[in-house]
Design a protein around this motif. Sequence first.
Motif, PDB file in Angstrom:
ATOM      1  N   SER A 202       0.436   7.167   7.773  1.00  0.00           N
ATOM      2  CA  SER A 202      -0.179   6.804   6.487  1.00  0.00           C
ATOM      3  C   SER A 202       0.619   5.697   5.796  1.00  0.00           C
ATOM      4  N   ILE A 203       1.953   5.816   5.835  1.00  0.00           N
ATOM      5  CA  ILE A 203       2.813   4.820   5.185  1.00  0.00           C
ATOM      6  C   ILE A 203       2.604   3.437   5.780  1.00  0.00           C
ATOM      7  N   THR A 204       2.651   3.346   7.097  1.00  0.00           N
ATOM      8  CA  THR A 204       2.565   2.023   7.721  1.00  0.00           C
ATOM      9  C   THR A 204       1.136   1.486   7.760  1.00  0.00           C
ATOM     10  N   LEU A 205       0.144   2.368   7.794  1.00  0.00           N
ATOM     11  CA  LEU A 205      -1.243   1.899   7.706  1.00  0.00           C
ATOM     12  C   LEU A 205      -1.479   1.217   6.365  1.00  0.00           C
ATOM     13  N   LEU A 206      -1.114   1.900   5.294  1.00  0.00           N
ATOM     14  CA  LEU A 206      -1.312   1.335   3.957  1.00  0.00           C
ATOM     15  C   LEU A 206      -0.459   0.090   3.743  1.00  0.00           C
ATOM     16  N   TYR A 207       0.798   0.156   4.173  1.00  0.00           N
ATOM     17  CA  TYR A 207       1.696  -0.988   4.008  1.00  0.00           C
ATOM     18  C   TYR A 207       1.205  -2.186   4.815  1.00  0.00           C
ATOM     19  N   GLY A 208       0.817  -1.946   6.064  1.00  0.00           N
ATOM     20  CA  GLY A 208       0.408  -3.037   6.931  1.00  0.00           C
ATOM     21  C   GLY A 208      -0.798  -3.785   6.404  1.00  0.00           C
ATOM     22  N   VAL A 209      -1.787  -3.061   5.894  1.00  0.00           N
ATOM     23  CA  VAL A 209      -3.011  -3.706   5.408  1.00  0.00           C
ATOM     24  C   VAL A 209      -2.799  -4.334   4.039  1.00  0.00           C
ATOM     25  N   LEU A 210      -2.189  -3.603   3.120  1.00  0.00           N
ATOM     26  CA  LEU A 210      -2.070  -4.088   1.739  1.00  0.00           C
ATOM     27  C   LEU A 210      -1.016  -5.181   1.592  1.00  0.00           C
ATOM     28  N   SER A 211       0.014  -5.168   2.430  1.00  0.00           N
ATOM     29  CA  SER A 211       1.058  -6.193   2.330  1.00  0.00           C
ATOM     30  C   SER A 211       0.740  -7.419   3.175  1.00  0.00           C
ATOM     31  N   GLY A 212      -0.158  -7.239   4.138  1.00  0.00           N
ATOM     32  CA  GLY A 212      -0.466  -8.343   5.042  1.00  0.00           C
ATOM     33  C   GLY A 212       0.590  -8.562   6.107  1.00  0.00           C
ATOM     34  N   ALA A 213       1.523  -7.613   6.260  1.00  0.00           N
ATOM     35  CA  ALA A 213       2.573  -7.743   7.273  1.00  0.00           C
ATOM     36  C   ALA A 213       1.941  -7.765   8.663  1.00  0.00           C
ATOM     37  N   GLN A 214       2.279  -8.781   9.436  1.00  0.00           N
ATOM     38  CA  GLN A 214       1.676  -8.972  10.755  1.00  0.00           C
ATOM     39  C   GLN A 214       2.595  -8.462  11.860  1.00  0.00           C
ATOM     40  N   VAL A 215       2.044  -7.686  12.748  1.00  0.00           N
ATOM     41  CA  VAL A 215       2.748  -7.247  13.944  1.00  0.00           C
ATOM     42  C   VAL A 215       1.833  -7.508  15.129  1.00  0.00           C
ATOM     43  N   ASN A 216       2.437  -7.753  16.291  1.00  0.00           N
ATOM     44  CA  ASN A 216       1.622  -8.014  17.469  1.00  0.00           C
ATOM     45  C   ASN A 216       0.911  -6.738  17.915  1.00  0.00           C
ATOM     46  N   PRO A 217      -0.420  -6.722  17.935  1.00  0.00           N
ATOM     47  CA  PRO A 217      -1.144  -5.483  18.261  1.00  0.00           C
ATOM     48  C   PRO A 217      -0.871  -4.970  19.662  1.00  0.00           C
TER      49      PRO A 217
END
Length: 242
Positions: free
Chosen positions: A101-116
């Motif tokens: 939950s933490i990284t889902l919300l952080y990843g989308v709302l912050s726009g932090a990009q990681v290689n899928p």
Amino acid sequence: MVLISSTQYKNKTVSARGPSILFLLLLAIAASPVFAHGVAEGDALFIEQAEGMHLISFIYLGAKHMVTGYDHLLFLIGVIFFLYRMKDIGVYVTLFAIGHSITLLYGVLSGAQVNPYLVDAIIGLSVVYKALDNLGAYRRWFGFQPNTKAAVLIFGFFHGFGLATKLQDFTLSQDGLIPNIIAFNVGVEIGQLLALSAILIIMSFWRKTDAFAKQAFTANVLLMSAGFMLIGYQLTGFFVSS
């Protein structure tokens, strides 16, 4: 958590009866790239065009994504494989839910990009890690048992980033973004509970059979193999796309 040693299963024959056969088939199917859990075309179109709050729709999308998320489900199967008390299951599943939950919300709302591809490869690694844990490999190899709760939480972070990368493929409207993403996360938790309930029902019947003790080792070897297949598939995608 109960650990299992491969020496307990030496010279034992795996039976071809009972719910374990369905379980093994599900693992084999889930490991196939054909059953990848990308966003369906109709769902993708809705996400791209959504303006304002659509809480129910995003809850549905989150639940659907988790229920069809074979990599997340394989990890959950490994986590609960030798957990018999609902209290223990609740603790581990809660840790996993907090992590993703933490990284889902952080990843989308912050726009932090990681290689899928790399994130999904690590998710495959989480399946391998848990299968080896169930086989008692770490105690035999290193002489101690790693903290399983910490491992579930840490891998939960990577699973959350994996979910986030699916949404980052779309241009999300800023109008209603935060409530929609929170609703999506709620849907993920609902989907996780639904999938977990089905898994527990199947496993409860399987555990009552005499064959379970004989088949548990083989099932975890197959689970580990599925994890390696996921890793190989994602790393291939990474190098091809580079």
